[in-house]
Write an enzyme that holds these catalytic residues in place. Sequence first.
Site, PDB file in Angstrom:
ATOM      1  N   HIS C 190       0.855  -1.189   0.000  1.00  0.00           N
ATOM      2  CA  HIS C 190       0.000   0.000   0.000  1.00  0.00           C
ATOM      3  C   HIS C 190       0.883   1.228   0.000  1.00  0.00           C
ATOM      4  CE1 HIS C 190      -3.631   2.297   0.583  1.00  0.00           C
ATOM      5  NE2 HIS C 190      -2.921   3.050   1.397  1.00  0.00           N
ATOM      6  N   ASP C 224     -11.644  -6.133   3.424  1.00  0.00           N
ATOM      7  CA  ASP C 224     -11.602  -4.691   3.629  1.00  0.00           C
ATOM      8  C   ASP C 224     -10.435  -4.091   2.875  1.00  0.00           C
ATOM      9  OD1 ASP C 224     -13.816  -4.226   5.231  1.00  0.00           O
ATOM     10  OD2 ASP C 224     -12.741  -4.823   7.049  1.00  0.00           O
ATOM     11  N   LEU C 225     -10.739  -3.272   1.936  1.00  0.00           N
ATOM     12  CA  LEU C 225      -9.710  -2.625   1.122  1.00  0.00           C
ATOM     13  C   LEU C 225      -8.660  -1.964   2.023  1.00  0.00           C
ATOM     14  CD1 LEU C 225      -8.622  -1.440  -1.544  1.00  0.00           C
ATOM     15  CD2 LEU C 225     -10.226   0.452  -1.207  1.00  0.00           C
ATOM     16  N   ASP C 226      -7.398  -2.249   1.773  1.00  0.00           N
ATOM     17  CA  ASP C 226      -6.290  -1.623   2.497  1.00  0.00           C
ATOM     18  C   ASP C 226      -6.358  -1.851   4.002  1.00  0.00           C
ATOM     19  OD1 ASP C 226      -5.369  -0.631   0.119  1.00  0.00           O
ATOM     20  OD2 ASP C 226      -6.368   1.288   0.355  1.00  0.00           O
ATOM     21  N   GLU C 227      -7.071  -2.891   4.434  1.00  0.00           N
ATOM     22  CA  GLU C 227      -7.233  -3.039   5.875  1.00  0.00           C
ATOM     23  C   GLU C 227      -6.749  -4.376   6.397  1.00  0.00           C
ATOM     24  OE1 GLU C 227      -8.102  -1.138   8.357  1.00  0.00           O
ATOM     25  OE2 GLU C 227      -8.514   0.658   7.210  1.00  0.00           O
TER      26      GLU C 227
END
Lengths: 281, 281, 281, 281
Positions: C190, C224-227
Amino acid sequence: MKEKVKRARVLIESEDRMGLVYRVSKVFYENSLNIDSNREFVDKETGRFFMRSVVSGEFEVAGLQRELLEAVPEDASVRVVIPGRKKIVLMATKESHALGDILIRYADGELDADIEAVIANRDTLSSLVERFGIPFIHISAEGLEREEHERRVLAELKRYEPDYIVLAKYMRILTPSFVSSYPGKIINIHHSFLPAFIGANPYRQAYERGVKIIGATAHFVTDDLDEGPIIAQDVIPVNHRYDWRDMQRAGRDVEKIVLSRALNLVLNDRVFVYGNKTVVF
Amino acid sequence: MKEKVKRARVLIESEDRMGLVYRVSKVFYENSLNIDSNREFVDKETGRFFMRSVVSGEFEVAGLQRELLEAVPEDASVRVVIPGRKKIVLMATKESHALGDILIRYADGELDADIEAVIANRDTLSSLVERFGIPFIHISAEGLEREEHERRVLAELKRYEPDYIVLAKYMRILTPSFVSSYPGKIINIHHSFLPAFIGANPYRQAYERGVKIIGATAHFVTDDLDEGPIIAQDVIPVNHRYDWRDMQRAGRDVEKIVLSRALNLVLNDRVFVYGNKTVVF
Amino acid sequence: MKEKVKRARVLIESEDRMGLVYRVSKVFYENSLNIDSNREFVDKETGRFFMRSVVSGEFEVAGLQRELLEAVPEDASVRVVIPGRKKIVLMATKESHALGDILIRYADGELDADIEAVIANRDTLSSLVERFGIPFIHISAEGLEREEHERRVLAELKRYEPDYIVLAKYMRILTPSFVSSYPGKIINIHHSFLPAFIGANPYRQAYERGVKIIGATAHFVTDDLDEGPIIAQDVIPVNHRYDWRDMQRAGRDVEKIVLSRALNLVLNDRVFVYGNKTVVF
Amino acid sequence: MKEKVKRARVLIESEDRMGLVYRVSKVFYENSLNIDSNREFVDKETGRFFMRSVVSGEFEVAGLQRELLEAVPEDASVRVVIPGRKKIVLMATKESHALGDILIRYADGELDADIEAVIANRDTLSSLVERFGIPFIHISAEGLEREEHERRVLAELKRYEPDYIVLAKYMRILTPSFVSSYPGKIINIHHSFLPAFIGANPYRQAYERGVKIIGATAHFVTDDLDEGPIIAQDVIPVNHRYDWRDMQRAGRDVEKIVLSRALNLVLNDRVFVYGNKTVVF
């Protein structure tokens, strides 16, 4: 013949003198040049003045340089550099991390340079280099006197007229004679946080000493081995679980990042050398 | 009456305009001032120009300022600051690390400031502060409306006319009304690497998120909670063995170093604020 | 049939229980295994126990695993992994820095993995990848529904049965359905110091916010996107002179180093995932 | 007489031997002790084994130690340490940053130690120290032979029976005789990134060398000046604008953080010394 350009890097080194900035900026002003960025530094100990301005507008390089030379003290150096791709030659031995990092940036268009060739004293890296369409020149040192080997390397270098030579883990020591052929033009990555652990196998030395941090130093090469002006340094933490090979492995990441950072600074004409130091704008 | 001084910091913010550096350096030159250091920056997006020069020589502050104002565009801001001790008030609650770090630097003569007083909403830190011979003013918020509490704090602050207010882990949120009494004058240390983990217990949040790095942010306080212009930031690595209290403990070292670094930058007039950002020379 | 090996990584996750280390080390002892390295961690909040031992000696994998399973609580997970090259597939779009860094390490023999293929939704990187003798599979998303595109990617992935999928700046969001096909097997880099600046163009966001540090985060991909669980993070300092493209350029160095570091940790079976966190031994 | 306790740190150093972890964890198990945390390390080069376990339950210190000694090889060292405040004496000269940082942490309750006294060869810091209610002992070296001065310092130290002596910028060199009175008990902060710039004014040396990073090293004191086992190190970036006094000022922040970090590690019994190195758990 008139050579009209849009943008230039003006690089001035001079004895410090009252009114210097005024006189230089007056030249810019009278030529209707915009100052896109401007950095100055005065070394208090030596009284040297350094200035890097990026200016844009319509001007002739030779004319601008002439006017600037009239504005500064006699001993001053003034360079007007038109941004553009510089010519570099890489030198390597058999480790690929530093070389590979530069090649990838090159393929990516990140480097403002043309890699003319890679010269190596081993042939280990030939296939890697050739994948990038770059000439790989293998000049073995086997059975050669140091001078003879360097003579052959210099002969190849001469063909390319490089602006800079990058030692990307070139593991041979250069003679003063070689260095003096390219003064201030050879960049090296030292596998240590200079001035620590000079010489052979610094990772072994670092391991023996039980250090908790290891580093790398990019510097210009001078006659004094590992003692040239430092351009960039960085470190990473290590601990007791690292044996010297682990340290070496970890060190590679710092080495390649530091060398590439130094190379980019140099290609952007951001580095002034004076005495055994650098000003990095 | 003439006020002759030897050294000044000249701080200029202006719309960028061709010839600005020329005109400013002309003023310096005509006043026979040496430029000891000089830094400029143009923000390309907004076209704002920033300049911080340290000049020395013989001059009157008012006269120099007048000449400079004539040299720059009408909307420009010009400040001629004579280096000297600024007046600061610290605000705290009960944690001592950030406050203590500033006190030790103060005792050490490292801060170019006089700490006029420490104002706290708890009395936990009174003995620590008084050891340093600094007035400790306890203004409890117990049973008070926020506005009433702030009114009392403001009344105390007024007596000291501080140049800057430093929130050294002051754990209450300031109202916009309070902030507007000292615009651009209140420095805070945020216990997180902004913009991450805004709000209460960021270390708990960082722990829950399983981060591998924690940080701290020193910033000017504006109406938007934790959203003012950032002055300085730093981080330290953490790992799975840190529970949130360990992270908090580790975070304290970053917090105090970052806050003290930001304070020194501000006291040395190295920080320009524009919009929600800073230029740090 | 007996499968005699010399070295294994034993990976245990379990509810914490008194005597666990004793029971596990008893199995090692009774099998005359040397413990070359051993790391344990108990998460106090959840009471989970994690252990990674590297043992050497003469043993059968299946037999050792059976004995260990008898020694630990019923719900425990025990893996006996023989060190060796894992199979990975890289996914990319058009940026080459993260992908290139992995390719160079691969060519250098630094990765304990075989790169089976690179799958990209653009064909920009084909020549770079093919230089390394690795299949480049271009699956354009043009004119396709997201599900259809992913179906085609999954079909290719299936052929390679990868142990891990590495998103080396793959700029498309994966659907939960895709992610659930490779749970805990997809590693992403990310372009930000999570949890800051989630979503599009974090460098633009970082620039607007005036941050003084930028970072990168390698994590497992979850719904969860980017999580997902963070594996590694790092940062570099920036300043007001960086516009967002400069930040992006600087960020690339962190991104590639962090992704490669995370990949090596995963390939060495050093990363346990639990809940939304990791234990990294 | 029975001494029942709840928690202990078990510190084992031994020749590595198959079954060591098994035998030690067996003792824990048979005493119904929980292992709260456990770290091991085997130095491959020397074959030394290190273990630090935090265990809790009901046990006698002497009994547990006896059982453990029976479980390990004859030459092994076993310590069972009940967590608690250690006694330390600080030594200083005239700089306050490192000393002050420890004092603030002490006042804050962060240190697991009692500061018995501060001994200094100057009286500069007396008022700072006394503010914290700590005895300040001024032992001037003026007109004294080194041995006589050290004799007086040792006489004072003896009264306090310190577990550790912390040289918080104590600017005198200790004789081997002094050091041998407190072997492995004296912690120093070296104002440099060891092994670089040994000796006087390393900041001056760093400046002359034009380094881009400066660091600090906390280490145990041995007979070899600045050559003892390293506990912790850290660095900060500098640049050409730093003269040597700026470097010194910047270096102070690293020095104090590194010394305090090392002190906390030592107070928590996390540091094993072997040969000229440390294992830091």
